[in-house]
Design a protein around this motif. Structure first.
Motif, PDB file in Angstrom:
ATOM      1  N   PHE A 229       0.828  -1.203   0.000  1.00  0.00           N
ATOM      2  CA  PHE A 229       0.000   0.000   0.000  1.00  0.00           C
ATOM      3  C   PHE A 229       0.864   1.255   0.000  1.00  0.00           C
ATOM      4  N   LEU A 230       1.924   1.262   0.820  1.00  0.00           N
ATOM      5  CA  LEU A 230       2.812   2.418   0.886  1.00  0.00           C
ATOM      6  C   LEU A 230       3.542   2.628  -0.444  1.00  0.00           C
ATOM      7  N   LYS A 231       3.892   1.530  -1.099  1.00  0.00           N
ATOM      8  CA  LYS A 231       4.555   1.641  -2.403  1.00  0.00           C
ATOM      9  C   LYS A 231       3.602   2.247  -3.430  1.00  0.00           C
ATOM     10  N   ILE A 232       2.367   1.754  -3.434  1.00  0.00           N
ATOM     11  CA  ILE A 232       1.355   2.295  -4.352  1.00  0.00           C
ATOM     12  C   ILE A 232       1.099   3.763  -4.038  1.00  0.00           C
ATOM     13  N   LEU A 233       1.026   4.088  -2.745  1.00  0.00           N
ATOM     14  CA  LEU A 233       0.776   5.461  -2.331  1.00  0.00           C
ATOM     15  C   LEU A 233       1.915   6.381  -2.761  1.00  0.00           C
ATOM     16  N   SER A 234       3.150   5.849  -2.758  1.00  0.00           N
ATOM     17  CA  SER A 234       4.294   6.632  -3.223  1.00  0.00           C
ATOM     18  C   SER A 234       4.142   6.979  -4.705  1.00  0.00           C
ATOM     19  N   TYR A 235       3.675   6.005  -5.493  1.00  0.00           N
ATOM     20  CA  TYR A 235       3.427   6.264  -6.918  1.00  0.00           C
ATOM     21  C   TYR A 235       2.317   7.294  -7.088  1.00  0.00           C
ATOM     22  N   ILE A 236       1.263   7.140  -6.280  1.00  0.00           N
ATOM     23  CA  ILE A 236       0.147   8.095  -6.356  1.00  0.00           C
ATOM     24  C   ILE A 236       0.628   9.496  -5.994  1.00  0.00           C
ATOM     25  N   GLY A 237       1.487   9.588  -4.979  1.00  0.00           N
ATOM     26  CA  GLY A 237       2.018  10.882  -4.565  1.00  0.00           C
ATOM     27  C   GLY A 237       2.822  11.552  -5.663  1.00  0.00           C
ATOM     28  N   THR A 238       3.637  10.765  -6.366  1.00  0.00           N
ATOM     29  CA  THR A 238       4.430  11.314  -7.468  1.00  0.00           C
ATOM     30  C   THR A 238       3.520  11.783  -8.600  1.00  0.00           C
ATOM     31  N   ALA A 239       2.514  10.946  -8.928  1.00  0.00           N
ATOM     32  CA  ALA A 239       1.561  11.339  -9.971  1.00  0.00           C
ATOM     33  C   ALA A 239       0.806  12.601  -9.559  1.00  0.00           C
ATOM     34  N   ALA A 240       0.504  12.704  -8.252  1.00  0.00           N
ATOM     35  CA  ALA A 240      -0.222  13.871  -7.748  1.00  0.00           C
ATOM     36  C   ALA A 240       0.604  15.141  -7.893  1.00  0.00           C
ATOM     37  N   MET A 241       1.923  15.041  -7.685  1.00  0.00           N
ATOM     38  CA  MET A 241       2.792  16.205  -7.877  1.00  0.00           C
ATOM     39  C   MET A 241       2.666  16.744  -9.299  1.00  0.00           C
ATOM     40  N   LEU A 242       2.730  15.827 -10.266  1.00  0.00           N
ATOM     41  CA  LEU A 242       2.653  16.228 -11.675  1.00  0.00           C
ATOM     42  C   LEU A 242       1.273  16.797 -11.994  1.00  0.00           C
ATOM     43  N   TRP A 243       0.250  16.123 -11.520  1.00  0.00           N
ATOM     44  CA  TRP A 243      -1.126  16.538 -11.800  1.00  0.00           C
ATOM     45  C   TRP A 243      -1.420  17.910 -11.204  1.00  0.00           C
ATOM     46  N   VAL A 244      -1.194  18.046  -9.890  1.00  0.00           N
ATOM     47  CA  VAL A 244      -1.508  19.316  -9.221  1.00  0.00           C
ATOM     48  C   VAL A 244      -0.600  20.428  -9.734  1.00  0.00           C
ATOM     49  N   GLY A 245       0.686  20.099  -9.942  1.00  0.00           N
ATOM     50  CA  GLY A 245       1.635  21.111 -10.424  1.00  0.00           C
ATOM     51  C   GLY A 245       1.199  21.722 -11.740  1.00  0.00           C
ATOM     52  N   PHE A 246       0.837  20.862 -12.698  1.00  0.00           N
ATOM     53  CA  PHE A 246       0.442  21.399 -13.997  1.00  0.00           C
ATOM     54  C   PHE A 246      -0.924  22.065 -13.931  1.00  0.00           C
ATOM     55  N   GLU A 247      -1.816  21.548 -13.094  1.00  0.00           N
ATOM     56  CA  GLU A 247      -3.149  22.164 -13.001  1.00  0.00           C
ATOM     57  C   GLU A 247      -3.049  23.586 -12.451  1.00  0.00           C
ATOM     58  N   ILE A 248      -2.121  23.806 -11.493  1.00  0.00           N
ATOM     59  CA  ILE A 248      -1.896  25.153 -10.975  1.00  0.00           C
ATOM     60  C   ILE A 248      -1.476  26.078 -12.105  1.00  0.00           C
ATOM     61  N   ILE A 249      -0.544  25.586 -12.937  1.00  0.00           N
ATOM     62  CA  ILE A 249      -0.051  26.384 -14.064  1.00  0.00           C
ATOM     63  C   ILE A 249      -1.167  26.613 -15.078  1.00  0.00           C
ATOM     64  N   ALA A 250      -1.907  25.541 -15.379  1.00  0.00           N
ATOM     65  CA  ALA A 250      -2.964  25.628 -16.394  1.00  0.00           C
ATOM     66  C   ALA A 250      -4.029  26.653 -16.024  1.00  0.00           C
ATOM     67  N   HIS A 251      -4.367  26.733 -14.742  1.00  0.00           N
ATOM     68  CA  HIS A 251      -5.386  27.694 -14.320  1.00  0.00           C
ATOM     69  C   HIS A 251      -4.883  29.129 -14.372  1.00  0.00           C
ATOM     70  N   GLY A 252      -3.575  29.299 -14.474  1.00  0.00           N
ATOM     71  CA  GLY A 252      -3.019  30.637 -14.588  1.00  0.00           C
ATOM     72  C   GLY A 252      -2.885  31.124 -16.011  1.00  0.00           C
ATOM     73  N   ILE A 253      -3.159  30.226 -16.972  1.00  0.00           N
ATOM     74  CA  ILE A 253      -3.076  30.577 -18.399  1.00  0.00           C
ATOM     75  C   ILE A 253      -4.473  30.467 -18.992  1.00  0.00           C
ATOM     76  N   PRO A 254      -5.045  31.541 -19.489  1.00  0.00           N
ATOM     77  CA  PRO A 254      -6.432  31.507 -19.973  1.00  0.00           C
ATOM     78  C   PRO A 254      -6.706  30.394 -20.987  1.00  0.00           C
ATOM     79  N   PHE A 255      -5.767  30.177 -21.928  1.00  0.00           N
ATOM     80  CA  PHE A 255      -5.985  29.175 -22.974  1.00  0.00           C
ATOM     81  C   PHE A 255      -6.126  27.771 -22.390  1.00  0.00           C
ATOM     82  N   THR A 256      -5.146  27.355 -21.565  1.00  0.00           N
ATOM     83  CA  THR A 256      -5.191  26.003 -21.002  1.00  0.00           C
ATOM     84  C   THR A 256      -6.323  25.867 -19.975  1.00  0.00           C
ATOM     85  N   SER A 257      -6.603  26.932 -19.237  1.00  0.00           N
ATOM     86  CA  SER A 257      -7.711  26.895 -18.290  1.00  0.00           C
ATOM     87  C   SER A 257      -9.024  26.680 -19.027  1.00  0.00           C
ATOM     88  N   HIS A 258      -9.159  27.326 -20.191  1.00  0.00           N
ATOM     89  CA  HIS A 258     -10.361  27.176 -21.013  1.00  0.00           C
ATOM     90  C   HIS A 258     -10.477  25.747 -21.547  1.00  0.00           C
TER      91      HIS A 258
END
Length: 304
Positions: A229-258
């Protein structure tokens, strides 16, 4: 003179009534904000356990407590005041700062993905290598620093969203709501993380100290399951970094946010699929962006 004093008292009384009425809405505003940041809270919960994996089990709760304290202090003493000041003097600066934080999450997420899949070649005797020796205390300090750095970015997003929900309310209301959200989310995230990393100890306790066969079997099952479970959670955490990181950026750019908004709208009848495709798109985009940032950073390192 008396009439002036009475008028002043009337003004103070009116102000107190307005503040009290505003504070009556605090629980509702905290609940509303918590719902908005639930995705980031889940990501934070998934990311944190990997920082204690491989360390002395006896130190796990202490390490989590260290991270939680620093996370709360960052929210209360650094991020919340910064959001209030920026919101008053330079509201335009909040989004670019958050986007820089998102870029860092993408960079860190890419580095972790790269380390998972890169092939480590055997070292030949001819190669000059320097092996860094690190003590358990130094490793613990390094892990705590890394966890706090990642948490700072996620916390900044939480604080920014909280501020956006109360920006039009009275200053006292803003302060109370932001403080309440900071405490509630920190306790919830790190309390749950503590339960996750100590679940194996609970399993051992059930397996050894219970007289009931079913309870013993449950305890052994927890002990067997938790490393996976901890190993899977580590993978989820890494994926979450990429997901949340880009979503923060995307919401700051009108085109990608749209584009993200259009994706959600096109699948509004299937919200689970819309969420998955949005997360997948952000995760893959974050991986690509992290790769680009890593190459730029490597180029500057070589020049230095």
């Amino acid at each position: 003179m008396a009439s002036g004093l009475l008028a002043l008292l009337d003004d103070v009384s009116a102000l107190v009534k307005v503040s009290a009425a505003s504070l009556d809405d605090v629980p509702a505003q905290v609940a509303k904000t918590t719902g908005k940041v639930s995705g980031i809270v889940i990501d934070d919960t998934a990311v944190t356990p990997k920082y204690v994996v491989g360390l002395d089990p006896a130190r796990e709760l202490s390490i989590i407590l260290q991270i939680a304290k620093k996370s709360l202090l960052n929210k209360v003493l650094l991020l919340s005041p910064a959001a209030l000041l920026l919101g008053f003097f330079a509201p335009w600066a909040i989004t670019p700062i958050l986007m820089l934080g998102g870029a860092y999450l993408c960079f860190e997420g890419y580095e972790k993905v790269h380390s998972m899949f890169s092939k480590h070649h055997d070292i030949t005797p001819d190669e000059s290598t320097e092996i860094k020796v690190i003590t358990p205390a130094e490793l613990e300090k390094e892990r705590v620093t890394g966890a706090v750095r990642t948490d700072l970015i996620l916390s900044a997003e939480i604080v920014a969203i909280t501020y956006s929900t109360v920006a039009e309310t009275a200053l006292l209301n803003q302060i109370v709501v932001m403080l309440a959200v900071a405490i509630f989310i920190t306790v919830a995230v790190y309390g749950f993380v503590g339960l996750i990393v100590k679940a194996d100890d609970l399993g051992i306790h059930l397996a050894k100290n219970s007289n009931q066969t079913q309870v013993q079997k449950l305890g052994r099952g927890i002990v067997t399951f938790m490393p996976h479970f901890l190993k899977i959670l580590s993978y989820i955490g890494t994926a979450a970094m990429l997901w949340v990181g880009f979503e923060i950026i995307a919401h700051g750019i009108p085109f990608t946010s749209h584009l993200l908004h259009e994706l959600e709208e096109s699948l509004h009848n299937v919200p689970a699929l819309a969420w998955f495709l949005k997360a997948l798109a952000c995760g893959l985009s974050g991986l690509v962006l992290g790769f680009i940032i890593e190459k730029i950073v490597s180029l500057f390192r070589k020049k230095a």
